[in-house]
Design an enzyme around this catalytic site. Structure first.
Site, PDB file in Angstrom:
ATOM      1  N   ASP A   1       7.530   7.628  -4.445  1.00  0.00           N
ATOM      2  CA  ASP A   1       7.067   6.471  -2.797  1.00  0.00           C
ATOM      3  C   ASP A   1       7.293   7.074  -1.580  1.00  0.00           C
ATOM      4  O   ASP A   1       8.502   6.530  -2.154  1.00  0.00           O
ATOM      5  CB  ASP A   1       7.169   4.872  -3.387  1.00  0.00           C
ATOM      6  CG  ASP A   1       6.744   4.311  -4.851  1.00  0.00           C
ATOM      7  OD1 ASP A   1       5.404   5.674  -4.863  1.00  0.00           O
ATOM      8  OD2 ASP A   1       6.954   3.662  -5.349  1.00  0.00           O
TER       9      ASP A   1
ATOM     10  N   ASP B   1      -3.446  -1.520  -8.781  1.00  0.00           N
ATOM     11  CA  ASP B   1      -1.773  -2.508  -9.844  1.00  0.00           C
ATOM     12  C   ASP B   1      -2.904  -3.450 -10.140  1.00  0.00           C
ATOM     13  O   ASP B   1      -3.895  -4.239  -9.571  1.00  0.00           O
ATOM     14  CB  ASP B   1      -1.741  -2.702  -8.199  1.00  0.00           C
ATOM     15  CG  ASP B   1      -1.026  -1.453  -7.468  1.00  0.00           C
ATOM     16  OD1 ASP B   1      -0.713  -0.576  -7.908  1.00  0.00           O
ATOM     17  OD2 ASP B   1      -1.358  -1.216  -5.958  1.00  0.00           O
TER      18      ASP B   1
END
Lengths: 255, 199
Positions: A11, A130
């Site tokens: 990330d 997600d």
């Protein structure tokens, strides 16, 4: 035999690799190129870079670090974060990325998936999803890079997988948010349900904590790859050791 | 010896360029055949679909050049498929440098389509110089939905619902269905071997 893939996810926020718990409280874990090289050397099969703040900032990822990564590593990698147009995608692919992944922009403009697949081929179009269970139903979330902006998209996860595959997505990364960062194992139930209807490669994300979790997700959810972040960055699991273990357990893995 | 890297306007030139740089192989990007006049060998990379790629090759003069060229040539992924006579992907004639045709990968039971990821090589002709130092079972990175069935021109094959040509050779023409530029050390070895082939 096609090997199951072990995929570290880095990330990225403001040019550094970060990791949060359940998408909050990000801490810096290191330099992008340095971590990319280390993971590749340890035996990663592929890397994913998510610029987690790009969608919420309204900016796109910078090709400069994409090509810096492409120069040093010799395994495939995927770039995600704020890619809203064919031009955004082209810039990343021309900088050396092998695939681009879209998440929030696909929810805002599903036709973008069709356009990207038509322009570059399905093999480089990944859709990241997600997903979190709400009222007994798996539903899609968007703007997950910023806790203040994260919200439920009006879509059921399994419906959305079917739609993006029909539109030309070549791979699905299903991030199970309830498991993210807590290292308690992948969401086998949700991933199995996704596997049953997903005809393209499916990558599990969220929840890896120990070596056994990888074996379980490959054997029980039959995913093509397993993605993880903190366990690799923090050295809790060494990729080489993990792969030896999985080979001993009888799984098809690239040594 | 400088390698001419044929630019068809496709997206993965950066990956191949960086891989050649890591391997210490001198190269020159060539949009037209004239730009590769001084190059001793050629690489035809490929991403995308067969029809637009063939159209580009025809327009730039590369199709005509490659049909009479005798320099060692390495096609990668779609670039390998274009070396054959015909592709079912767009129902078009290709370069015809290697006998055979490109077909759609069968959607076998329990296998996802396309074939994406690391798969192991079955080395069929270990004495070919392109395979020097490549072990049987070496893993390479594949991404493709169409394929060339393994034939007598295959130096190595891989298995995914069918026997797939992984590395091919006919005369001075070579091809890899996988991406050597993204296949770790084994892939880099293939590129080095190609750069060192004795003509």
């Amino acid at each position: 035999m096609l090997a199951r893939r072990i995929i570290p996810c880095l990330d990225v926020k403001d040019g550094q690799v970060v990791k949060g718990v359940k998408f909050r409280n990000h801490e810096v874990v290191g330099d992008i190129v340095e971590l990319a090289r280390r993971h590749a050397d340890e035996g990663a099969d592929e890397l994913v870079f998510y610029d987690i703040a790009a969608s919420t900032r309204g900016e796109t990822v910078e090709p400069a670090w994409v090509s810096a990564v492409a120069r040093v590593i010799d395994i495939p990698f995927c770039v995600a974060g704020g890619i809203k147009s064919v031009d955004d995608a082209r810039a990343r692919l021309f900088a050396g990325a092998d695939k681009i992944s879209i998440n929030t922009p696909a929810l805002q403009n599903p036709r973008l998936v069709d356009k990207l697949a038509a322009e570059f081929g399905s093999q480089c179009v990944v859709v990241g999803i997600d997903s979190r269970e709400i009222d007994g139903e798996w539903s899609v979330h968007q703007f997950t890079g910023d806790p203040d902006k994260t919200r439920r998209a009006n879509r059921r996860t399994l419906d959305w997988i079917g739609e993006v595959v029909d539109r030309g997505a070549g791979e699905i990364v299903l991030n199970c948010m309830d498991q993210d960062g807590v290292r308690d194992g992948y969401d086998i139930e949700q991933l199995s349900a996704a596997r049953a209807l997903c005809p393209t490669p499916l990558i599990a994300s969220g929840g890896a904590g120990k070596k056994e979790d990888f074996k379980t997700v490959f054997n029980q959810a039959n995913v093509d790859g397993a993605l993880a972040a903190s366990v690799f960055h923090k050295g809790l699991i060494n990729i080489g050791n993990l792969k030896s273990y999985l080979i001993d357990e009888g799984l098809g893995i690239r040594p | 010896m400088t390698v001419g890297l044929i630019d068809t306007g496709c997206a993965n030139l950066a990956s191949v360029r960086f891989a050649l740089e890591r391997a210490g192989i001198d190269y020159k990007v060539a949009v037209t055949p004239g730009q590769a006049g001084a190059c001793g060998r050629l690489i035809l990379p490929g991403v995308g679909a067969a029809a637009p790629a063939m159209k580009q090759l025809d327009a730039s003069g590369w199709s005509e050049q490659l049909r009479r060229d005798e320099r060692p040539l390495l096609g990668i992924c779609l670039g390998m498929q274009l070396l054959f006579e015909y592709s079912a992907e767009s129902d078009i004639a290709c370069l015809g440098l290697v006998p055979g045709e490109v077909a759609r990968l069968p959607q076998a039971d329990g296998l996802v389509w396309p074939h994406m990821g690391w798969n192991a090589l079955d080395v069929l002709q270990p004495n070919n110089a392109l395979l020097s130092g490549i072990d049987n079972g070496a893993y390479m990175y594949f991404v493709h939905g169409f394929y060339v069935p393994a034939s007598s021109f295959a130096l190595a094959s891989t298995r995914y619902g069918a026997d797939i040509s992984a590395i091919v050779n006919s005369r001075h023409v070579y091809g890899c269905q996988f991406h050597p530029e993204r296949s770790g050390e084994a892939g880099a070895r293939i590129l080095k071997n190609f750069a060192e082939l004795v003509r």
